[in-house]
Scaffold this active site. Structure first.
Site, PDB file in Angstrom:
ATOM      1  N   GLU A 259    -101.989  12.159  59.830  1.00 11.32           N
ATOM      2  CA  GLU A 259    -102.876  13.092  60.539  1.00 11.32           C
ATOM      3  C   GLU A 259    -103.146  14.320  59.684  1.00 11.32           C
ATOM      4  O   GLU A 259    -102.183  14.898  59.164  1.00 11.32           O
ATOM      5  CB  GLU A 259    -102.258  13.479  61.888  1.00 11.32           C
ATOM      6  CG  GLU A 259    -102.182  12.288  62.823  1.00 11.32           C
ATOM      7  CD  GLU A 259    -101.614  12.616  64.207  1.00 11.32           C
ATOM      8  OE1 GLU A 259    -101.321  13.783  64.475  1.00 11.32           O
ATOM      9  OE2 GLU A 259    -101.474  11.681  65.010  1.00 11.32           O
ATOM     10  N   HIS A 277    -105.447  13.573  68.266  1.00  6.82           N
ATOM     11  CA  HIS A 277    -104.124  14.036  68.728  1.00  6.82           C
ATOM     12  C   HIS A 277    -104.275  15.230  69.682  1.00  6.82           C
ATOM     13  O   HIS A 277    -103.784  16.327  69.400  1.00  6.82           O
ATOM     14  CB  HIS A 277    -103.228  14.397  67.538  1.00  6.82           C
ATOM     15  CG  HIS A 277    -101.762  14.453  67.891  1.00  6.82           C
ATOM     16  ND1 HIS A 277    -100.762  14.213  66.987  1.00  6.82           N
ATOM     17  CD2 HIS A 277    -101.131  14.730  69.069  1.00  6.82           C
ATOM     18  CE1 HIS A 277     -99.578  14.356  67.580  1.00  6.82           C
ATOM     19  NE2 HIS A 277     -99.783  14.670  68.857  1.00  6.82           N
TER      20      HIS A 277
HETATM   21  C1  3PG Z   1     -96.257  16.433  71.489  1.00  7.02           C
HETATM   22  O1  3PG Z   1     -95.421  15.787  70.884  1.00  7.02           O
HETATM   23  O2  3PG Z   1     -95.958  17.430  72.173  1.00  7.02           O
HETATM   24  C2  3PG Z   1     -97.686  15.989  71.482  1.00  7.02           C
HETATM   25  O3  3PG Z   1     -97.872  14.916  70.623  1.00  7.02           O
HETATM   26  C3  3PG Z   1     -98.649  17.107  71.167  1.00  7.02           C
HETATM   27  O4  3PG Z   1     -98.550  17.559  69.866  1.00  7.02           O
HETATM   28  P1  3PG Z   1     -99.298  18.911  69.446  1.00  7.02           P
HETATM   29  O5  3PG Z   1     -98.543  20.045  70.054  1.00  7.02           O
HETATM   30  O6  3PG Z   1     -99.271  18.946  67.959  1.00  7.02           O
HETATM   31  O7  3PG Z   1    -100.693  18.838  69.996  1.00  7.02           O
END
Ligand code: 3PG
Length: 303
Positions: A259, A277
């Site tokens: 990512e 994401h």
């Molecule tokens: C998490 O593990 O809390 C989620 O995948 C969200 O990730 P992020 O805070 O990077 O959006």
């Protein structure tokens, strides 16, 4: 003054509350090399998934002698070397409850998107195409949703799926859940019976992808796969192969092996609904997370 670095940002109200409590808060993303230097000047590090808290960062923080607390403002801690930080005397904590509903809702959104071509018709119509004849979808009503992992997020998905008239079956490494509301099965049973299969498990470096070639072959022909958990739990090459061969009818994907993803074939695949994401990216989830971050920091420093 106690200094807090929120390297992937923090909700405004949380920021303001921390400042009101007397903390100095810096909202700034640093690339790894710069973070190594900057981290020496902070007592607390708050991260989402973008900042990687690796051994060199932790070593540098230890050399600086200030960092006491790392907070993952979210659920997954796979971007933090928790064992190493803990061994070095730095406390690591997360906010596991705050975003469950948001992630569950996104899972349902992807399920609808791939069932009714919402994803691809958005793209086609913007290109001036009226492809109505190609978009005969399927109802999710009466279909079986299989959940791999049955933690907080999966339970929120199950409640919503049931309300939509779906049958829910789940599997979990810890075995059958005590509430007995939904059908429990082995991984193979879940794979074989699900029209929609949704993953709700953390990524484990040792075990790697749970959904790869072998487990996809155990799935129903024409099933849909949903992943709003972690990129690594699905083998993207195997997923693409299954979509191209027609084994799978579609996939909803919020998380990627890398990512930001460079997998243009997956992102542009007509059978795939993609988001970058954003499972926890709602006003409500981030507000709850911000409140929890404030409370963790205030408690830690007894404010
Ligand atoms: C998490 O593990 O809390 C989620 O995948 C969200 O990730 P992020 O805070 O990077 O959006």
């Amino acid at each position: 003054m106690i200094r807090v670095l929120a390297s992937d940002g923090i909700e405004k109200a949380g920021f303001e509350k921390l400042v009101a409590l007397g903390f100095e808060v810096v909202e700034q993303f640093y690339e790894a090399e710069e973070l190594k230097e900057q981290i020496k000047n902070f007592d607390v590090l708050v991260v989402r998934s973008a900042t990687k808290v690796t051994q060199p960062i932790i070593d540098s923080a230890v050399a600086g002698g200030r960092l006491k607390l790392v907070i993952r403002a979210g659920v997954g801690v796979d971007n933090i070397d928790v064992a190493y930080a803990t061994e070095k005397g730095i406390k690591v904590t997360n906010t596991p409850k705050a975003s469950s509903i948001s992630v569950a809702e996104l899972t349902i959104a992807h399920m609808f998107a791939v069932s009714r071509f919402v994803n691809i018709s958005n793209v086609a119509m913007r290109a001036g195409k009226w492809d109505k004849k190609n978009y005969e979808g399927v109802e999710i009503f009466g279909k079986t949703l299989g959940l791999i992992g049955f933690g907080r997020i999966a339970k929120e998905v199950a409640v919503r799926a049931e309300a939509l008239g779906m049958n829910v079956i789940y599997t979990d490494v810890v075995g059958e859940d005590e509430n007995l509301l939904y059908k429990y099965g082995s991984l193979d049973e879940v794979l074989a019976t699900s029209d929609y299969l949704s993953l709700h498990i953390p990524y484990n470096k040792e075990t790697g992808a749970v959904i790869g070639k072998e487990n996809i072959s155990k799935m129903k022909d024409g099933a849909y796969l949903l992943n709003c958990a972690r990129g690594g739990v699905v083998d993207e090459a195997a997923l693409l192969e299954a979509l191209n061969s027609g084994k799978l009818a579609g996939a909803g994907v919020d998380v990627f092996e890398e990512e930001p993803t460079k997998n243009v074939e997956l992102v542009n695949h007509p059978k795939v609904s993609v988001t970058p994401h954003i499972g926890a990216s709602t006003v409500e989830a981030q507000t709850r997370i911000g409140e929890e971050v404030v409370s963790i920091i205030a408690k830690f420093f007894k404010k």
